[in-house]
Design an enzyme around this catalytic site. Structure first.
Site, PDB file in Angstrom:
ATOM      1  CG  ASP A 185     -16.897  63.136 -39.204  1.00 43.23           C
ATOM      2  OD1 ASP A 185     -18.063  62.790 -39.019  1.00 43.23           O
ATOM      3  OD2 ASP A 185     -16.407  64.184 -38.715  1.00 43.23           O
ATOM      4  N   GLY A 244     -15.951  56.956 -41.462  1.00 47.14           N
ATOM      5  CA  GLY A 244     -16.705  56.097 -42.394  1.00 47.14           C
ATOM      6  C   GLY A 244     -17.254  54.864 -41.689  1.00 47.14           C
ATOM      7  CE  LYS A 245     -17.760  56.318 -35.862  1.00 47.20           C
ATOM      8  NZ  LYS A 245     -17.017  57.489 -36.334  1.00 47.20           N
ATOM      9  N   GLY A 283     -23.391  61.397 -37.103  1.00 48.96           N
ATOM     10  CA  GLY A 283     -24.020  61.404 -38.414  1.00 48.96           C
ATOM     11  C   GLY A 283     -23.404  60.291 -39.231  1.00 48.96           C
ATOM     12  CG  HIS A 284     -22.886  56.646 -37.917  1.00 49.29           C
ATOM     13  ND1 HIS A 284     -23.027  55.682 -36.963  1.00 49.29           N
ATOM     14  CD2 HIS A 284     -21.880  57.442 -37.490  1.00 49.29           C
ATOM     15  CE1 HIS A 284     -22.143  55.895 -35.992  1.00 49.29           C
ATOM     16  NE2 HIS A 284     -21.452  56.966 -36.290  1.00 49.29           N
ATOM     17  CD  GLN A 302     -19.892  61.144 -31.109  1.00 56.01           C
ATOM     18  OE1 GLN A 302     -19.960  60.374 -30.186  1.00 56.01           O
ATOM     19  NE2 GLN A 302     -20.969  61.547 -31.741  1.00 56.01           N
ATOM     20  N   PRO A 314     -17.682  72.497 -42.786  1.00 57.72           N
ATOM     21  CG  PRO A 314     -16.572  74.349 -43.655  1.00 57.72           C
ATOM     22  CD  PRO A 314     -17.789  73.939 -42.896  1.00 57.72           C
TER      23      PRO A 314
HETATM   24  P1  IMP Z   1     -20.687  67.521 -28.955  1.00 56.66           P
HETATM   25  O1  IMP Z   1     -20.549  66.034 -29.039  1.00 56.66           O
HETATM   26  O2  IMP Z   1     -21.821  68.064 -29.769  1.00 56.66           O
HETATM   27  O3  IMP Z   1     -20.691  68.012 -27.532  1.00 56.66           O
HETATM   28  O4  IMP Z   1     -19.362  68.173 -29.609  1.00 56.66           O
HETATM   29  C1  IMP Z   1     -18.082  68.042 -29.026  1.00 56.66           C
HETATM   30  C2  IMP Z   1     -17.015  67.898 -30.107  1.00 56.66           C
HETATM   31  O5  IMP Z   1     -17.175  66.631 -30.753  1.00 56.66           O
HETATM   32  C3  IMP Z   1     -17.083  68.940 -31.205  1.00 56.66           C
HETATM   33  O6  IMP Z   1     -15.767  69.228 -31.643  1.00 56.66           O
HETATM   34  C4  IMP Z   1     -17.831  68.235 -32.330  1.00 56.66           C
HETATM   35  O7  IMP Z   1     -17.527  68.760 -33.585  1.00 56.66           O
HETATM   36  C5  IMP Z   1     -17.298  66.827 -32.158  1.00 56.66           C
HETATM   37  N1  IMP Z   1     -18.221  65.799 -32.645  1.00 56.66           N
HETATM   38  C6  IMP Z   1     -19.341  65.357 -32.055  1.00 56.66           C
HETATM   39  N2  IMP Z   1     -19.921  64.394 -32.798  1.00 56.66           N
HETATM   40  C7  IMP Z   1     -19.137  64.216 -33.876  1.00 56.66           C
HETATM   41  C8  IMP Z   1     -19.193  63.302 -34.983  1.00 56.66           C
HETATM   42  O8  IMP Z   1     -20.088  62.461 -35.123  1.00 56.66           O
HETATM   43  N3  IMP Z   1     -18.172  63.414 -35.891  1.00 56.66           N
HETATM   44  C9  IMP Z   1     -17.159  64.303 -35.727  1.00 56.66           C
HETATM   45  N4  IMP Z   1     -17.061  65.159 -34.703  1.00 56.66           N
HETATM   46  C10 IMP Z   1     -18.046  65.109 -33.780  1.00 56.66           C
END
Ligand code: IMP
Length: 424
Positions: free
Chosen positions: A13, A15-16, A40-41, A221, A301
């Site tokens: 998150d 801001g990529k 979620g970009h 991520q 949040p």
């Molecule tokens: P998973 O990728 O759904 O298995 O989640 C594993 C961890 O990565 C959790 O803490 C999620 O909240 C975090 N996570 C997964 N994708 C994102 C992302 O795009 N942004 C921020 N955190 C993420």
């Protein structure tokens, strides 16, 4: 031959999406190399806001080829839906390629994801998209790959076999059985649409590299969620760091030119796990509101805190970041003073190195340095010289602490609010 990689340097998150949208002005191909629709970009074009989960952020520029690489786990039903949504907004999806080697996520992975979370003593707080279980199947060599979208009969057979295996697990756990045929119908429907975009992207990407095209690898991520380098076990299940681009996109390390690191002017985290600079006070809440820090995928949040130079320096080192893009500087406009974590005190011992152990990270007390705020709006700045002196000092200190150079600064969500640090 320029191949660049762009990755997040924190817990995602950063801001990529916005940065990639800016960088793709000069790019011929954008390649996602890991993760899935847990990402979620967010891209804002004019007054419109678009959230992408699987499709690379170059999709809004029709001349850019968008590659979903072999390192991803792809939910075919979710991808089909995402592509439809993009088309409904008036953009073409003809430029999307899906790697035949990408693994697929099915309903049983999503159910297993929530089952794992519900029974866990240490909940990870996953996005619930089935990411971990799909990568588990990849590693245990029972995964189903995108190539099989082209062969419906084989796909159906494998799907039924896997559903039977998972239904046994679900029966033991006392949860509802899958309606295999109903789920298969959805998968086959998605397969019809996706099959034509399935190809050997390792060849198409390497051809583009050889032809001297500009190729950008888009990380999802962030470094601190990397399966090896992150705050294990509170991580995602892929290599989010730059090395993942080589394996997840199929390019050799020598082809890489720059590694861009996107870094938010403060820190956020979604889900569980250690976060040494987390703020539980009014400042944390202020950052959440001003920064609109709610998950783009799940709406959760985000936890907010001060900039953590210990964690980000580790991330810059592991990724080999030589260009930094600092985002959301404007979210600090209103603060009297701003803290930067420069070291941790772990069980009484001072360290500037990022610990591998969760227990140490949980025990880490941040050591702060305080810088004066600038108390005026930066959102109209279009070059570094427009920024107040204290904002420039803050940026300079960030760069010094993480041992990298700032190349881009962003002061708002719109395209025109992101500028080169050396712009005149
Ligand atoms: P998973 O990728 O759904 O298995 O989640 C594993 C961890 O990565 C959790 O803490 C999620 O909240 C975090 N996570 C997964 N994708 C994102 C992302 O795009 N942004 C921020 N955190 C993420």
């Amino acid at each position: 031959m320029p191949v660049d990689i762009l990755v997040g340097t924190q817990w995602g998150d950063e801001g990529k999406g916005k940065l990639i949208d800016v960088l793709t002005r000069d790019v011929d191909m954008v390649v996602r190399f890991q993760g899935g629709n847990n990402a979620g970009h967010t891209v804002e074009i004019g007054d419109k806001r678009y959230v992408l989960h699987l499709v690379p952020s170059g999709i809004f520029r029709p001349e850019v080829t968008c590659v979903i690489g072999n390192g991803l786990v792809v939910d075919p039903v979710a991808l089909d839906e995402e592509l439809r949504g993009i088309e409904e907004k008036g953009f073409s999806t003809d430029n999307v390629q899906l790697s035949n080697r990408a693994q697929m996520i099915f309903i049983y992975h999503r159910v297993a994801d929530s089952l794992n979370e519900s029974g866990a003593t240490k909940k990870i707080g996953t996005t619930g998209r089935g990411i971990g279980p799909a990568y588990m199947d990849k590693m245990r060599r029972t995964g189903i790959r995108a190539i099989d979208l082209k062969f419906p009969e084989k796909l159906a057979e494998q799907f039924r076999t896997e559903c039977a295996r998972y239904n046994k697990i679900f029966a033991e756990a006392g949860i509802q059985q899958l309606d295999v045929e109903a789920e298969l119908t959805k998968v086959l429907e998605a397969a019809k649409r996706l099959a034509p975009m399935v190809c050997d992207t390792v060849y198409s990407v390497n051809r583009a590299v050889k032809e001297g095209k500009n190729v950008l690898f888009e990380g999802a991520q962030g470094a601190l969620l990397d399966i090896d380098h992150g705050t294990y076990p509170f991580v995602t299940s892929s290599n989010t760091t730059s090395g993942g681009a080589c394996t997840g996109g199929g390019v050799p390390p020598q082809s890489i030119r720059d590694v861009w690191g996107v870094i938010k002017a403060y820190t956020t985290r979604v889900g569980e796990g250690p976060f040494p600079t987390e703020l539980f006070d009014a400042t944390g809440e202020k950052l959440r509101q001003i920064g609109r820090e709610f998950g783009a995928t799940t709406g959760r949040p985000r936890r907010c805190g001060w900039f953590d130079a210990v964690a980000s320096r580790y991330a810059c080192m592991v990724n080999g970041i030589n260009k930094l893009a600092v985002t959301k500087l404007d979210c600090l406009d209103d603060l009297d003073e701003i803290a930067i974590c420069v070291a941790y005190k772990v069980n009484g011992v001072l360290t500037t190195e990022f610990p591998a152990s969760v227990a140490e990270l949980e025990a880490a007390e941040p050591v702060y340095e305080y810088l004066p705020g600038w108390k005026c709006s930066t959102s109209e700045a279009r070059k570094a010289a427009d920024l107040p002196e204290n904002a420039r000092k803050y940026l300079a200190r960030m760069a010094e602490l993480v041992d990298s150079e700032i190349a881009i600064i962003s002061v708002g969500p719109r395209r025109d609010q992101t500028f080169a640090a050396d712009a005149e």
